[in-house]
Design a protein around this motif. Structure first.
Motif, mmCIF file in Angstrom:
data_model
loop_
_atom_site.group_PDB
_atom_site.id
_atom_site.type_symbol
_atom_site.label_atom_id
_atom_site.label_comp_id
_atom_site.label_asym_id
_atom_site.label_seq_id
_atom_site.Cartn_x
_atom_site.Cartn_y
_atom_site.Cartn_z
ATOM 1 N N PRO A 1 55.208 37.765 36.141
ATOM 2 C CA PRO A 1 55.202 39.229 36.192
ATOM 3 C C PRO A 1 54.879 39.748 37.595
ATOM 4 C CG PRO A 1 53.131 38.431 35.295
ATOM 5 C CD PRO A 1 54.011 37.226 35.451
ATOM 6 N N ALA A 2 55.076 41.051 37.781
ATOM 7 C CA ALA A 2 54.875 41.656 39.091
ATOM 8 C C ALA A 2 53.416 41.560 39.521
ATOM 9 C CB ALA A 2 55.306 43.123 39.055
ATOM 10 N N LEU A 3 53.211 41.562 40.829
ATOM 11 C CA LEU A 3 51.859 41.591 41.379
ATOM 12 C C LEU A 3 51.160 42.879 40.988
ATOM 13 C CD1 LEU A 3 52.786 40.547 45.032
ATOM 14 C CD2 LEU A 3 51.629 39.067 43.361
ATOM 15 N N GLU A 4 49.841 42.858 41.027
ATOM 16 C CA GLU A 4 49.086 44.101 40.910
ATOM 17 C C GLU A 4 49.495 45.023 42.061
ATOM 18 O OE1 GLU A 4 46.675 44.991 38.523
ATOM 19 O OE2 GLU A 4 47.481 43.224 37.491
ATOM 20 N N ARG A 5 49.639 46.293 41.784
ATOM 21 C CA ARG A 5 50.088 47.225 42.831
ATOM 22 C C ARG A 5 49.159 47.224 44.034
ATOM 23 N NH1 ARG A 5 52.226 52.813 39.888
ATOM 24 N NH2 ARG A 5 54.011 51.855 38.778
ATOM 25 N N GLY B 1 44.328 40.113 39.080
ATOM 26 C CA GLY B 1 45.170 40.256 37.890
ATOM 27 C C GLY B 1 45.669 38.934 37.351
ATOM 28 N N ALA B 2 46.860 38.963 36.767
ATOM 29 C CA ALA B 2 47.407 37.801 36.072
ATOM 30 C C ALA B 2 47.609 36.598 36.982
ATOM 31 C CB ALA B 2 48.737 38.184 35.420
ATOM 32 N N TRP B 3 47.847 36.825 38.252
ATOM 33 C CA TRP B 3 48.141 35.740 39.185
ATOM 34 C C TRP B 3 46.890 35.084 39.774
ATOM 35 C CZ3 TRP B 3 52.568 33.239 40.126
ATOM 36 C CH2 TRP B 3 53.756 33.826 39.661
#
Length: 362
Positions: free
Chosen positions: A188-192, A325-327
């Motif tokens: 998924p995308a990086l945290e903004r 975040g997720a990463w």
């Protein structure tokens, strides 16, 4: 599909040193590099611009062992030799085009910078010996990283052929944050907040260009000059003696023309202006080099992005995490710009690599 415990993206100093540390810890490592050669912004070339182990450093060159023990220690560990950057003699200053060149007594340096005998590429070559050929993937651009339940799926595009997949437990991204954000898609995308921070972090050397004029001998030393000069006229703003330890004579300058303006000039025009400036400063012999070299890092697509061309800026050292975040549990940044000390320098690359390995092994 290739599998490994840790995949390192980026074969510069930080990536190679991280690989060395992980292999010492008996961790299976694959190193992925987009270019056909290793070193990143470390590049040592001969008078024709070809890679060599006794030449001129187009990128990183100097280090200060007394205040940067991280790089000094690694150089000693690898058994490499260095020499002091020449600063003996007077310094020149060019303030205005209608004024004569000013000459000042050289002050010397209490803690002089040093350069590796042969060039900084010696450091890269020594570290490369640690990596088995089948765990070193050159000419492969990482295009996508996909977060999986048990690790990260990396998609690579070779210079020729079909895309390849690498499955790894953890990724160490050993390249500038801005370049990483601009060239790799994350799923998924990086945290903004992370993406914005990476975009806003300047890449060391990316906006800059170095010019070398090569000579039969360092004639300026005969006149009591150090080879050091500063100029408010240009096109070079800072000039140094770049003579090698083996005696290959050269003067090197950092070009002060902004990257965006350099794109409007052809290389011959810029080189001619640089040679003309050396003639003004150091006399007729300086205006007749045997060869010249020009490396504009802003035109290197694996170093600079559009943001680097548009503006420079300074790197701020920080201890804050670069990934949230997720990463967070699967990705660690290790480019020199991410170091908590000496970001952007050779020493910063070593410190960032150590921190990344601790993150993986901790």
């Amino acid at each position: 599909m290739i599998t490994c415990d840790v995949a390192i993206v980026g074969g510069g100093l930080s990536g190679l040193y991280a690989a060395r540390l992980l292999r010492k810890a008996s961790i299976d490592v694959v190193l992925i590099e987009a270019q056909a050669h290793l070193g990143g912004r470390i590049r040592t070339v001969d008078d024709k611009g070809q890679p060599t182990e006794d030449g001129f450093d187009l990128g990183a060159s100097w280090y200060w062992p007394h205040i940067q023990p991280a790089i000094g220690g690694l150089i000693a560990e690898l058994g490499l030799s260095s020499f002091t950057q020449n600063t003996d003699g007077d310094v020149l200053f060019e303030r205005m085009s209608r004024e004569p060149v000013h000459r000042f007594s050289g002050m010397g340096q209490e803690q002089a910078s040093r350069r590796l005998i042969g060039g900084t590429a010696r450091l890269i070559n020594a570290l490369t010996c640690d990596i088995p050929a089948d765990r070193l993937l050159l000419n492969r651009r990482v295009t996508v990283m996909t977060l999986m339940e048990t690790g990260v799926n990396i998609t690579c595009q070779p210079s020729e052929g079909r895309a390849e997949t690498i499955m790894t437990r953890h990724v160490i991204a050993a390249l500038p944050p801005r370049l990483l954000e601009a060239t790799v898609a994350f799923i998924p995308a990086l945290e903004r907040s992370d993406a914005s921070r990476w975009q806003e972090t300047p890449t060391w050397m990316a906006p800059h260009a170095k010019f070398f004029a090569l000579y039969e001998r360092p004639f300026w030393r005969d006149d009591g000059l150090s080879g050091t000069a500063q100029s408010m006229v240009g096109p070079m703003v800072e000039i140094h003696d770049a003579t090698t330890s083996s005696g290959k004579a050269a003067l090197m300058g950092f070009i002060g023309v902004p990257a965006a303006q350099r794109q409007l000039l052809n290389e011959k025009t810029l080189a001619k202006a640089c040679v003309g400036q050396l003639g003004r400063l150091f006399g007729p012999l300086a205006a007749k080099p045997q060869a010249t070299l020009l490396k504009d890092w802003a035109t290197d697509p694996l170093t600079a992005t559009e943001a680097d061309v548009a503006a420079g800026g300074h790197i701020t050292a920080t201890n804050e995490s670069w990934v949230t975040g997720a990463w967070r549990k699967r990705l660690t940044l290790a480019g020199s710009e991410t170091s908590s000390q000496e970001p952007g320098y050779l020493a910063g690359a070593i410190i960032a690599a150590r921190r990344a390995v601790e993150d993986v092994c901790g």
